[in-house]
Design a protein around this motif. Structure first.
Motif, PDB file in Angstrom:
ATOM      1  N   ARG A 175       1.329  -1.189   0.037  1.00 42.14           N
ATOM      2  CA  ARG A 175       0.032   0.509  -0.101  1.00 42.14           C
ATOM      3  C   ARG A 175       0.931   1.191   0.018  1.00 42.14           C
ATOM      4  N   THR A 176       2.375   0.893   0.801  1.00 38.68           N
ATOM      5  CA  THR A 176       2.269   2.188   0.590  1.00 38.68           C
ATOM      6  C   THR A 176       3.759   2.571  -0.534  1.00 38.68           C
ATOM      7  N   ARG A 177       3.752   1.449  -1.182  1.00 40.37           N
ATOM      8  CA  ARG A 177       4.576   1.163  -2.764  1.00 40.37           C
ATOM      9  C   ARG A 177       3.508   2.097  -3.669  1.00 40.37           C
ATOM     10  N   ALA A 178       2.359   1.650  -3.408  1.00 43.12           N
ATOM     11  CA  ALA A 178       1.350   2.136  -4.298  1.00 43.12           C
ATOM     12  C   ALA A 178       1.113   3.977  -4.015  1.00 43.12           C
ATOM     13  N   PHE A 179       1.161   3.861  -2.847  1.00 49.37           N
ATOM     14  CA  PHE A 179       1.182   5.644  -1.939  1.00 49.37           C
ATOM     15  C   PHE A 179       2.027   6.676  -2.683  1.00 49.37           C
ATOM     16  N   ILE A 180       2.898   5.711  -2.579  1.00 48.16           N
ATOM     17  CA  ILE A 180       4.502   7.164  -3.494  1.00 48.16           C
ATOM     18  C   ILE A 180       4.146   6.842  -5.255  1.00 48.16           C
ATOM     19  N   ARG A 181       4.107   5.627  -5.917  1.00 47.61           N
ATOM     20  CA  ARG A 181       3.645   6.070  -6.980  1.00 47.61           C
ATOM     21  C   ARG A 181       3.040   6.826  -7.731  1.00 47.61           C
ATOM     22  N   ASP A 182       1.836   6.761  -6.415  1.00 46.08           N
ATOM     23  CA  ASP A 182       0.517   8.054  -6.811  1.00 46.08           C
ATOM     24  C   ASP A 182       1.006   9.240  -6.574  1.00 46.08           C
ATOM     25  N   LEU A 183       1.814   9.275  -5.608  1.00 44.15           N
ATOM     26  CA  LEU A 183       2.874  11.004  -6.038  1.00 44.15           C
ATOM     27  C   LEU A 183       3.541  11.427  -6.587  1.00 44.15           C
TER      28      LEU A 183
END
Length: 306
Positions: A178-186
């Protein structure tokens, strides 16, 4: 109390890099569970704005072009960031600067004013993109707050350097993903600012709240520093998540503190971002195979020929 530095008494070598560190406060009023910084609130101190302005003017006259405010949290997260920025603008300080800030402080601030006041980089300790892990860390923040603040900083054309931790107690593969997807979203190719990041596996430090016996027992946490395990992850798996995140991010780049700030800022927003993104792509390739000089040269030639 305040340690006063007579900047004009320092030798010229102190300013040769063009970057000068200045501390505007001591201590931290927050209690993030992974942090072992000063715990005694009596040691907290924030420098008065008049003294700070005088110090900035002194280092500028000595040849400094950039100031790195080295606080763990700029002026202890005081709620007057806009007032400080307006003062910097009024004083016409010929200084560009970077600093660590809390996301909730930025959420109340005017990002365009921050940029006009000379800020070129905001550093944010986000740590995780998962709400439960942020609660375990005692961050007092949410992914939605982080997303809003980062986009605002990037939209104002500043660099946003974000720090993440993988493996904090309670972390699972699901929360790490979830954190990895969050960074990609940023990552925001359409915005002028550049997203930069540092990815760390959790370290278990003595004197941090998570090191206490009751906290360790709650998570089944054992080990020391960089080698540990808890009920849902161990240090080796946390390192794997950090490594995998490094390779999957495409439109952002790692934080490199040795960068030539003059060169990067002179490129302008679009070319600067392109340079940093291309460098990250080359870095990933270099970890897989040797790179030829022509390949490296050709990667950047179009950027610097403009």
């Amino acid at each position: 109390g305040e340690a006063v530095i007579d900047w004009k008494a320092l030798p010229d070598q102190a300013f040769s890099s063009g970057v000068v560190p200045i501390q505007t406060s001591k201590g931290c009023p927050y209690r993030c569970a992974f942090c072992n910084f000063v715990r005694d609130r009596r040691l907290m101190f924030a420098k008065p704005i008049d003294a700070l302005v005088e110090e900035l003017r002194a280092v500028s006259e000595c040849g400094a072009r950039y100031v790195w405010f080295v606080d763990d949290n700029f002026r202890l997260g005081a709620k007057d960031l806009d007032a400080v920025c307006r003062r910097f603008v009024e004083e016409r300080l010929d200084i560009r600067w970077m600093t660590m800030l809390r996301a909730d402080t930025l959420d109340r601030a005017d990002a365009d004013l921050l940029r006009r006041a000379g800020c070129v980089e905001v550093q944010l300790g986000l740590e995780s993109g998962d709400s439960r892990i942020l609660k375990n860390m005692n961050k007092g923040a949410s992914p939605s707050l982080y997303r809003r603040v980062v986009k605002r900083v990037l939209g104002a054309g500043m660099t946003c350097s974000c720090y993440f931790i993988f493996g904090f107690p309670g972390e699972t593969d699901e929360t790490a993903l979830r954190t990895r997807a969050f960074i990609r979203d940023l990552e925001s190719p359409d915005l002028d600012g550049t997203l930069m990041w540092s990815l760390f596996p959790f370290s278990l430090y003595p004197l941090s709240p998570i090191y206490e016996v009751e906290e360790r027992r709650k998570y089944g946490l054992s080990g020391y520093l960089r080698e540990w395990r808890h009920d849902t992850m161990d240090s080796a798996r946390a390192m794997e998540h950090a490594r995998e995140a490094f390779f999957e991010l495409e439109n952002s780049c790692p934080v490199y503190r040795g960068d030539n700030l003059n060169m990067l800022l002179d490129l302008g927003a679009k070319r600067r971002k392109e340079f940093l993104v291309r460098r990250h792509r080359l870095s990933k390739e270099a970890l897989k195979r040797p790179l030829g000089k022509d390949e490296v040269r050709n990667t950047f030639s179009a950027i610097f020929s403009c």
